[in-house]
Design an enzyme around this catalytic site. Structure first.
Site, mmCIF file in Angstrom:
data_model
loop_
_atom_site.group_PDB
_atom_site.id
_atom_site.type_symbol
_atom_site.label_atom_id
_atom_site.label_comp_id
_atom_site.label_asym_id
_atom_site.label_seq_id
_atom_site.Cartn_x
_atom_site.Cartn_y
_atom_site.Cartn_z
ATOM 1 C CG ASP A 133 -5.229 -0.542 -3.485
ATOM 2 O OD1 ASP A 133 -3.958 -0.318 -4.446
ATOM 3 O OD2 ASP A 133 -4.392 -1.286 -2.734
ATOM 4 C CG ASP B 207 0.179 -4.862 -3.903
ATOM 5 O OD1 ASP B 207 0.147 -6.107 -4.120
ATOM 6 O OD2 ASP B 207 0.251 -4.646 -5.248
#
Length: 352
Positions: A18, A20
């Protein structure tokens, strides 16, 4: 540490990150992220980046990462914006108008699959696609509400309630979806991004990976998505989900490992493998005994159990998870001694 003393990355042929809260916060790299990705590349491990943030195209994400010192190619990046556009292209004929609520990147993805992005319900869109955009406002939501009430399909790129930032969690696309859901008294027809497994399975298929590892900061998107895709996962505590969230996690959102940050990919002392309480995977370590695991003991019944002993902070978290996931209350756990007090404080849990 892990059950075998080996680092989690050993034995995995693809690491899916991922972005953020894992690699960066908005536009600032998280300490250690650049070094971790560089080390994986140097070792020949395949990499992918799967993001629910629909405000950038894959090329823009790759450029952002490269500018931070994380060399990345656009074909390593999977975004919910591109995935949503692909879903629309499967359902709609070329040239069909689609009302876009979101950033320019989402409009560009809609345009790239042969559909026509529009901004007003009067243009009679066949669908509304909603993704995060920092300038989305009331007018955009109002146009979307009118279009959906007129019969347009409603596709959301994701429903993340918040997104991490250096200033703390900020409203994410899920918060804006919730506003429209309240106005329409209905849910979106389709939610494309994580926790749906599509981004992860596509990443694995692109490189022919047999054993991927998903690394994320959110239980309800990254970790649940990994579990739905049948992949192992590592939760890092650099973004949204906290130790307290992990203790309260349902089986559907429990990760394979937890670490403070990406250093846990390489250092066996900086990561723990979590128990598969009530699970069916014989490879998962289920031997944690909350009464005396890894130097820690959890004693007492009722609302205020006591944590005592000494050891690594993450092994204390593992002990607490084993108890909580077995149905034992760890709410308001009290420290018994300075070591326990320090561990609870480092985990962001109450100490009094």
């Amino acid at each position: 540490m892990t059950a075998t003393g080996a680092a989690p990355v050993d034995g995995y042929d693809l690491v899916i990150f991922d972005l953020d809260g894992v690699i960066y916060l908005i536009d600032r790299p998280i300490p250690g992220a650049v070094e971790a990705v560089g080390r994986l590349r140097a070792g020949g491990t395949s990499l992918a980046y799967a993001t629910n943030n629909a405000s950038r195209r894959a090329t823009e994400v790759a450029d952002l990462l490269t500018g931070m010192g994380v060399p990345a190619d656009a074909d390593e990046v999977l975004t919910s914006a591109a995935a949503a556009a692909a879903v629309l292209a499967e359902r709609l004929a070329p040239g069909t108008p689609v009302l876009v609520v979101g950033a320019e990147a989402l409009r560009a993805e809609v345009r790239a699959v042969g559909l026509v992005p529009v901004a007003e319900a009067d243009e009679k869109p066949a669908a509304v696609v909603q993704g995060y955009g920092p300038r989305v406002g009331w007018v955009d939501l109002a146009e979307a509400a009118v279009a959906v009430r007129a019969g347009a399909a409603w596709v959301a790129t994701n429903t993340d309630r918040t997104l991490p930032s250096p200033r703390g969690p900020l409203p994410g696309n899920g918060s804006l979806v919730a506003a429209l859901r309240t106005a329409l008294d209905r849910d979106p027809d389709v939610v494309v991004g994580k926790p749906q497994p599509g981004l992860f399975s596509t990443a694995a298929a692109r490189v022919g990976a047999a054993r991927p590892l998903v690394v994320g900061d959110r239980l309800d998107t990254d970790i649940e998505g990994a579990r739905r895709a049948g992949m192992d996962s590592l939760l890092v505590l650099t973004g949204v989900s906290t130790a307290a969230d992990l203790l309260a996690a349902s089986p559907a959102v429990r990760p394979s490992y937890v670490a403070r940050d990406l250093g846990g990919l390489f250092d066996p002392a900086a990561v723990v493998r979590l128990p598969d309480v009530g699970g069916t995977d014989p490879a998962r370590d289920t031997s944690v005994d909350p009464a005396g695991a890894d130097g820690w003991r959890l004693t007492g019944d009722g609302d205020r159990p006591r944590l005592s002993g000494a050891g690594a902070t993450l092994t204390a978290l593992r002990t607490l998870c084993a108890a909580a996931w077995s149905g034992r209350s760890v709410q308001g756990v009290r420290p018994d001694g300075d070591a326990a007090r320090t561990a609870l404080r480092e985990l962001g849990l109450p100490t009094d």
